[in-house]
Design an enzyme around this catalytic site. Structure first.
Site, short mmCIF file in Angstrom:
data_model
loop_
_atom_site.label_atom_id
_atom_site.label_comp_id
_atom_site.label_asym_id
_atom_site.label_seq_id
_atom_site.Cartn_x
_atom_site.Cartn_y
_atom_site.Cartn_z
N CYS A 1 0.85 -1.18 0.00
CA CYS A 1 0.00 0.00 0.00
C CYS A 1 0.89 1.24 0.00
O CYS A 1 1.98 1.24 0.56
CB CYS A 1 -0.94 0.09 1.19
SG CYS A 1 -2.07 -1.27 1.33
N LYS B 1 12.43 -14.94 -10.88
CA LYS B 1 12.09 -13.90 -11.87
C LYS B 1 11.00 -14.42 -12.80
O LYS B 1 10.05 -13.73 -13.08
CB LYS B 1 13.31 -13.52 -12.72
CG LYS B 1 14.41 -12.71 -12.06
CD LYS B 1 14.04 -11.34 -11.62
CE LYS B 1 13.43 -11.30 -10.27
NZ LYS B 1 14.23 -10.94 -9.15
N LYS C 1 5.82 -4.06 -4.46
CA LYS C 1 7.27 -3.87 -4.41
C LYS C 1 7.80 -3.88 -2.98
O LYS C 1 8.80 -4.52 -2.69
CB LYS C 1 7.61 -2.54 -5.09
CG LYS C 1 9.09 -2.25 -5.16
CD LYS C 1 9.75 -3.16 -6.17
CE LYS C 1 11.25 -2.94 -6.24
NZ LYS C 1 11.91 -4.08 -6.90
O1 M6R Z 1 13.02 -4.74 -0.58
P1 M6R Z 1 13.56 -6.09 -0.26
O2 M6R Z 1 14.84 -6.37 -0.93
O3 M6R Z 1 13.65 -6.34 1.21
O4 M6R Z 1 12.47 -7.09 -0.85
C1 M6R Z 1 12.56 -8.46 -0.63
C2 M6R Z 1 11.63 -9.20 -1.55
O5 M6R Z 1 10.30 -8.85 -1.30
C3 M6R Z 1 11.94 -8.95 -3.03
O6 M6R Z 1 13.26 -9.26 -3.34
C4 M6R Z 1 10.99 -9.78 -3.93
O7 M6R Z 1 11.25 -11.13 -3.77
C5 M6R Z 1 11.13 -9.34 -5.38
N1 M6R Z 1 9.85 -9.18 -5.96
C6 M6R Z 1 11.88 -10.31 -6.21
O8 M6R Z 1 12.00 -9.91 -7.53
#
Ligand code: M6R
Length: 627
Positions: free
Chosen positions: A2, A502, A622
């Site tokens: 959000c 991915k 994200k």
């Molecule tokens: O912001 P962060 O690196 O802590 O996020 C961790 C994961 O949520 C993030 O890497 C997620 O797995 C991505 N969508 C992968 O592409």
């Protein structure tokens, strides 16, 4: 998850909020909503789906006003619908609230409020906030918000406006991110992160947990929620993100833009940290004094800690966990220092044993991932020295840890993480070299050789990206399959995990990553003529290469389709696989930074071919700010 935005002191507040929501859409895109106050009345617009739906409606009939709040939702409580979309209102329609987080005790509060006669119209936990504020509202919105917040349990970043006090925007946070941008005296923007803020101002204030700010068209003040009487003095910080950083530019998708940015990001990281003549590495974040509450430790720098640790425990989620795994392999191989890598979500809820000289390293692109943030807090409670490898400056994790290193990779907007992965991996590799040099495990001569290899990496990355067309053609042929396996050994095992992640997250094709040798312990049963297997088969380490060739033969014996990622010049491999993608040669521990790129491109092109929403895949967000 959000995103919230708020504007005060701008003639076009509603429109500006809408623009801000577009920048935050990557945090969630199930529904959106905006509220403004005009002529002492609250106007509200909501829509289900992406912000573009809201934009169409808004542009036809804009909301006027000099104050407004908005929300883009990633559904937690209740399906995506107009009634569940924020802003949520009180019974009288005078108070509007947007919220990022979860109110854990909303059921009990709701029961109480219903008994008192409040009418609820949604399934959302947030709606209790609007009614609770209404319950306490006696002509002072600041006080009413505070009293409501004293009763709720959970996490929140909120923005509240009230038609009876049209010149005030109240914001507060507890374990969900919230930043305030100072445009000029009497004109402010608030948001879940700095992306929308950076378009209006570079001057920001990061709110900490349990803080509340009251912004008016004249001024602002910040207080502790538990103590409204004492104003806090907080520094205004300058952010260095440029406008273009969060625009797609010539690229069709942010993901493609971010894949293309990788050579420059890695180049910047390498060139700002190597000392060629000394075959050495240097990080400002490790040279500086780290924060500590322990009086005996005050004045210690990151290096003081790092050179004396007996073990590093790496915490992260998703892609950041994958780069952590590569870090583990590199540090153990180059330095001989024990490293453990844990899913942050698991580490938090088991008895993670932290010893005296352990250091806990949190890896996170966003710096807001709730699992990682909570795990770090838990580690701190156990007395650990904590260290962050984070991209977003001033984010919650960056501010929670004792010290750390920023990636400075610029905003990563595509939900699928790409440039953060290579940025994190190269920094972990540099850290290993730094430790190895200091601990006498890497000689001056070897250090210099490593730096030579490092300097070639950005160009090598670019060469792979320039080969995009052949990967695109391959993607067209592969897009019809429903399942994929990704295999790799040693440094390339985490790359296999990353390649599979991915593909599944942006193309919705089921894919699994495995250590190649594990295939025979189960996954081999899946292999038939409809199973493409992406094997990372670089030949920098002879012994491992021979083993992986055996694995490839095992797949071919079962009629699987093998796509090999191989080292440039290895012609032989073409005779035993179906498709080959070549990558340039480098030192074994640097291979992951190169071998991951074709896998990012393959996933990207398959997703495009399938017509998927590449930058905003379904069900994802994200920043994962819920546990
Ligand atoms: O912001 P962060 O690196 O802590 O996020 C961790 C994961 O949520 C993030 O890497 C997620 O797995 C991505 N969508 C992968 O592409």
């Amino acid at each position: 998850m959000c995103g919230i935005v708020g504007i005060i002191g701008n003639d076009n507040a509603g429109y500006k909020v809408l623009q801000g929501l577009k920048d935050l859409e990557y945090r969630g895109y199930d529904s959106a909503g905006i509220a403004t106050i005009h002529n002492d009345r609250l106007g509200v617009k909501k829509s289900v789906g992406k912000i573009s739906v809201m934009e169409d409606g808004f542009l036809k009939k804009p909301l006027e006003g000099r104050i407004g709040i908005g929300h883009t939702r990633w559904a937690t409580h209740g399906v995506p619908s107009i009634s569940n979309a924020h802003p949520h209102l009180d019974c009288s329609g005078r108070i509007a609230v947007v919220h990022n987080g979860i109110i854990e005790n909303f059921v009990s509060i709701q029961k109480l409020l219903i008994k008192e006669g409040h009418k609820f119209v949604s399934e959302s936990d947030t709606e209790v906030l609007a009614h609770l504020i209404e319950k306490f509202y006696k002509g002072n919105i600041e006080r009413a918000v505070k009293e409501a917040l004293m009763l709720v349990k959970g996490t929140y970043a909120i923005a509240v406006i009230c038609a009876q006090e049209p010149g005030k925007l109240i914001i507060a946070r507890h374990q969900s991110p919230l930043v305030m941008g100072v445009v000029k005296k009497g004109s402010y923007i608030i948001a879940s992160d700095i992306t929308p803020i950076s378009k209006l101002t570079k001057r920001v204030i990061y709110l900490s947990d349990n803080e509340m700010a009251v912004l008016s068209m004249k001024d602002y003040h910040i207080v502790k929620i538990s103590d409204l009487s004492r104003n806090l003095v907080k520094n205004i910080e300058r952010i260095d993100w440029e406008l273009g950083d969060s625009e797609k530019g010539k690229y069709k998708h942010f993901m493609l833009k971010e894949i293309n940015e990788q050579p420059d990001i890695v180049k910047n990281i390498i060139f700002s940290h190597v000392i060629k003549k000394k075959g050495m590495i240097k990080f400002g974040g490790l040279e500086s004094t780290w924060r500590t509450d322990n009086k005996k430790e005050q004045g210690k720098t990151g290096m003081d800690y790092l050179l004396n640790v007996s073990r590093i425990i790496i915490l992260g989620c998703g892609t950041s966990w994958h780069s952590g795994l590569i870090g583990e392999y590199i540090i153990e191989n180059l330095v001989g220092l024990p490293v453990e890598v844990e899913y942050a979500s698991e580490a938090r809820y088991r008895n993670l044993c932290i010893n005296k000289n352990d250091m806990v390293l949190a890896i996170s692109q966003s710096g807001e991932t709730a699992d990682t943030l909570m795990a770090i807090k838990e580690a701190k409670k156990k007395g650990a020295v904590t260290f962050g490898l984070v991209n977003v400056v001033g984010s919650s994790i960056a501010r929670e840890v004792s010290g750390g290193i920023y990636l400075h990779a610029g905003p990563e907007i595509g939900v699928a993480s790409t440039k953060a992965f290579t940025g994190q991996t190269i920094i972990l590799a540099l850290m290993a070299v730094l430790l190895g040099r200091h601990k006498g495990k890497i000689s001056l001569e070897r250090g210099k050789k490593i730096i030579k290899s490092l300097e070639k990496v950005p160009v090598q990355m670019k060469n792979i990206i320039d080969n995009d067309n052949s990967i695109k053609l391959l993607a067209k042929r592969l897009a019809k399959y429903n399942n994929f396996l990704y295999l790799g050994r040693a440094y390339n095992f985490p790359v296999a995990l990353e390649g599979a992640l991915k593909l599944k997250e942006i193309s919705y094709i089921h894919s699994e990553g495995y250590p190649a040798a594990e295939m025979k312990h189960g996954p081999i049963a899946l292999i038939d003529k409809n199973m493409p297997v992406v094997v990372i088969a670089t030949d920098t380490e002879d012994e491992i290469y021979e083993k992986i060739i055996s694995n490839i033969r095992e797949i071919k014996s079962r009629r699987g389709i093998v796509i090999a990622v191989a080292s440039e010049g290895n012609r032989k491999i073409r005779n035993i696989v179906d498709e080959t993608i070549y990558i340039p040669r480098t030192d074994d521990f640097l291979v992951p930074i190169l071998s991951v790129i074709p896998l990012q491109l393959l996933a990207y092109h398959i997703a495009v071919k399938k017509g998927c929403s590449v930058d905003k895949p379904r069900n994802l967000a994200k920043s994962v700010t819920v546990e």
